[in-house]
Design a protein around this motif. Sequence first.
Motif, PDB file in Angstrom:
ATOM      1  N   LEU A 251       0.833  -1.207   0.000  1.00 37.43           N
ATOM      2  CA  LEU A 251       0.000   0.000   0.000  1.00 37.43           C
ATOM      3  C   LEU A 251       0.867   1.255   0.000  1.00 37.43           C
ATOM      4  O   LEU A 251       2.035   1.224   0.400  1.00 37.43           O
ATOM      5  CB  LEU A 251      -0.913  -0.007   1.229  1.00 37.43           C
ATOM      6  N   HIS A 252       0.290   2.362  -0.469  1.00 35.90           N
ATOM      7  CA  HIS A 252       0.941   3.683  -0.424  1.00 35.90           C
ATOM      8  C   HIS A 252       2.299   3.663  -1.129  1.00 35.90           C
ATOM      9  O   HIS A 252       3.302   4.156  -0.612  1.00 35.90           O
ATOM     10  CB  HIS A 252       1.090   4.152   1.027  1.00 35.90           C
ATOM     11  N   ALA A 253       2.326   3.089  -2.332  1.00 34.07           N
ATOM     12  CA  ALA A 253       3.548   2.985  -3.125  1.00 34.07           C
ATOM     13  C   ALA A 253       3.458   3.867  -4.368  1.00 34.07           C
ATOM     14  O   ALA A 253       2.361   4.229  -4.808  1.00 34.07           O
ATOM     15  CB  ALA A 253       3.777   1.535  -3.546  1.00 34.07           C
TER      16      ALA A 253
ATOM     17  N   ASP B  20       0.573   6.992  -4.807  1.00 34.19           N
ATOM     18  CA  ASP B  20      -0.133   6.432  -3.651  1.00 34.19           C
ATOM     19  C   ASP B  20      -0.952   5.220  -4.091  1.00 34.19           C
ATOM     20  O   ASP B  20      -2.158   5.130  -3.875  1.00 34.19           O
ATOM     21  CB  ASP B  20      -1.041   7.472  -2.982  1.00 34.19           C
ATOM     22  N   GLY B  21      -0.252   4.286  -4.736  1.00 32.94           N
ATOM     23  CA  GLY B  21      -0.925   3.122  -5.299  1.00 32.94           C
ATOM     24  C   GLY B  21      -0.814   1.892  -4.416  1.00 32.94           C
ATOM     25  O   GLY B  21      -0.062   1.854  -3.438  1.00 32.94           O
ATOM     26  N   ALA B  22      -1.590   0.884  -4.789  1.00 34.26           N
ATOM     27  CA  ALA B  22      -1.593  -0.387  -4.071  1.00 34.26           C
ATOM     28  C   ALA B  22      -1.628  -1.529  -5.073  1.00 34.26           C
ATOM     29  O   ALA B  22      -2.214  -1.412  -6.157  1.00 34.26           O
ATOM     30  CB  ALA B  22      -2.803  -0.486  -3.146  1.00 34.26           C
TER      31      ALA B  22
ATOM     32  N   PRO C 122      -5.194   3.010  -7.128  1.00 34.11           N
ATOM     33  CA  PRO C 122      -4.947   3.918  -5.998  1.00 34.11           C
ATOM     34  C   PRO C 122      -5.285   3.222  -4.684  1.00 34.11           C
ATOM     35  O   PRO C 122      -6.262   2.467  -4.593  1.00 34.11           O
ATOM     36  CB  PRO C 122      -5.910   5.073  -6.278  1.00 34.11           C
ATOM     37  N   THR C 123      -4.478   3.478  -3.658  1.00 32.39           N
ATOM     38  CA  THR C 123      -4.677   2.811  -2.372  1.00 32.39           C
ATOM     39  C   THR C 123      -6.091   3.019  -1.846  1.00 32.39           C
ATOM     40  O   THR C 123      -6.703   2.091  -1.294  1.00 32.39           O
ATOM     41  CB  THR C 123      -3.645   3.316  -1.351  1.00 32.39           C
ATOM     42  N   ARG C 124      -6.636   4.214  -2.036  1.00 32.80           N
ATOM     43  CA  ARG C 124      -7.974   4.494  -1.504  1.00 32.80           C
ATOM     44  C   ARG C 124      -9.059   3.637  -2.150  1.00 32.80           C
ATOM     45  O   ARG C 124     -10.155   3.475  -1.583  1.00 32.80           O
ATOM     46  CB  ARG C 124      -8.319   5.976  -1.703  1.00 32.80           C
ATOM     47  N   GLU C 125      -8.764   3.060  -3.320  1.00 33.59           N
ATOM     48  CA  GLU C 125      -9.774   2.272  -4.026  1.00 33.59           C
ATOM     49  C   GLU C 125      -9.611   0.769  -3.846  1.00 33.59           C
ATOM     50  O   GLU C 125     -10.450  -0.005  -4.287  1.00 33.59           O
ATOM     51  CB  GLU C 125      -9.732   2.601  -5.528  1.00 33.59           C
TER      52      GLU C 125
ATOM     53  N   ALA D  39      -4.675 -10.660   4.378  1.00 32.41           N
ATOM     54  CA  ALA D  39      -3.489 -10.245   3.623  1.00 32.41           C
ATOM     55  C   ALA D  39      -2.409  -9.656   4.526  1.00 32.41           C
ATOM     56  O   ALA D  39      -2.702  -8.942   5.499  1.00 32.41           O
ATOM     57  CB  ALA D  39      -3.881  -9.226   2.561  1.00 32.41           C
ATOM     58  N   GLU D  40      -1.157  -9.954   4.182  1.00 32.27           N
ATOM     59  CA  GLU D  40      -0.025  -9.249   4.790  1.00 32.27           C
ATOM     60  C   GLU D  40       0.014  -7.853   4.189  1.00 32.27           C
ATOM     61  O   GLU D  40       0.094  -7.681   2.980  1.00 32.27           O
ATOM     62  CB  GLU D  40       1.282  -9.975   4.485  1.00 32.27           C
ATOM     63  N   ARG D  41      -0.051  -6.831   5.032  1.00 30.86           N
ATOM     64  CA  ARG D  41      -0.078  -5.448   4.552  1.00 30.86           C
ATOM     65  C   ARG D  41       1.290  -4.816   4.732  1.00 30.86           C
ATOM     66  O   ARG D  41       1.860  -4.841   5.816  1.00 30.86           O
ATOM     67  CB  ARG D  41      -1.135  -4.637   5.308  1.00 30.86           C
ATOM     68  N   ILE D  42       1.798  -4.226   3.662  1.00 26.26           N
ATOM     69  CA  ILE D  42       3.108  -3.583   3.682  1.00 26.26           C
ATOM     70  C   ILE D  42       2.912  -2.123   3.286  1.00 26.26           C
ATOM     71  O   ILE D  42       2.410  -1.842   2.193  1.00 26.26           O
ATOM     72  CB  ILE D  42       4.083  -4.271   2.709  1.00 26.26           C
ATOM     73  N   ASP D  43       3.295  -1.205   4.169  1.00 27.65           N
ATOM     74  CA  ASP D  43       3.210   0.223   3.871  1.00 27.65           C
ATOM     75  C   ASP D  43       4.509   0.648   3.186  1.00 27.65           C
ATOM     76  O   ASP D  43       5.575   0.686   3.804  1.00 27.65           O
ATOM     77  CB  ASP D  43       2.999   1.020   5.162  1.00 27.65           C
TER      78      ASP D  43
END
Length: 383
Positions: free
Chosen positions: A9-11, A22-24, A37-40, A47-51
């Motif tokens: 997230l937030h890449a 700010d993509g995912a 986009p991360t917001r979508e 899921a393993e979430r990676i910022d």
Amino acid sequence: MTSRPVAILHAAIYTPTRRIEDGAVVFAGGRILALGPTREIRPPRPAERIDAQGRPVTPGLIDLHIHGLEGCDLFGPELTEVARRLPRYGVTAFVPTTLTMPEEEILKRLRAMAQVMETPPRGARILGIHIEGPHLSPKRPGMANSAWFRPLTPEAVARYQEAAAGCIRLWTFAPEEGEAMQAIPALIAQGIIPVIGHSDATYDQAMEAIRRGARQITHFFNAMRPFHHREPGLFTAALLEREVITQLIADGQHVHPAAIRLLFQIKGSAGVALISDAAPMAGLPPGRYTWLGYEVIVADGRCQTPEGALAGSIALMNEGLRVLIEEAGIDPLDAVRSATLTPARALGLRRMGQLRPGAFADVVLWARWGTPEAVWIHGERIV
């Protein structure tokens, strides 16, 4: 392979046909599931979430032309170790490349490489074998021993492909030598992509090879007839023919940044495939080494023979990507495409070299350009 989905997230995502701020990207089961986009994006609950905190995310790098690294020569059984080590450099797939030697030794080593490929090792995918030599021009030998050079023939194509158990995918040769032009149909019939390289071909000879099916140029600018306004040579034929892909070494030694910018301006990122041409000395300290009987010297960022001829590169694809962006001033989107989607398409691979739903989950999260932080191959975290 882990079954748990991964969500980055937030890449800054380079697909690489577009950039998503700010993509995912979400992947599981070896495939990309979602991208945007991360917001979508709504990752699955387990899921393993990676910022990523704004760091770049790209497809895995694909190297069409590499000889080894960290003391390992992939022209033989050490191919296994090279495949295991390459992901450290952001490379998730590659085409191991041979070297000029006596034919019997080449055939012996091709058999060893084919054995490795029967049971692929964990690490970067092996996409086939790239033959570079001995079917080269003695006028453009590079580091190779021209005493072993022979014009390419259909019979040689059959011998080599049999020894390699059908694994040869690319073949670099000088089409102007002997009757080599007649071998192009034999290459294509065997599923091998003809590549012009180490060639002194004139413009007309290069155009004839392209008309017959040659579609790539090995390490463009290097070991080829240079441009002249009365004999524009292979150089101009490759630049003018849209379907021809030029392989480029961007190690800061082989090609000046201005020449790199010129190439991208003319061909675009769809016509430039970044390669490493890395020698087995890549990743080793300065010193004198022996590479399959060739003496080479590593010093000042170069790998060269005692006579001063460049002998491959000591930079891997990650460094080439950094040089494109930070030294040559290539737009990151174009630079990433040249290292991912363009080489995938040069091999006819539709599910590699890009981030899109359904594509293979070969993904790199970069700490900064040139430095991979995490690498996934087919959805499995390798680095």
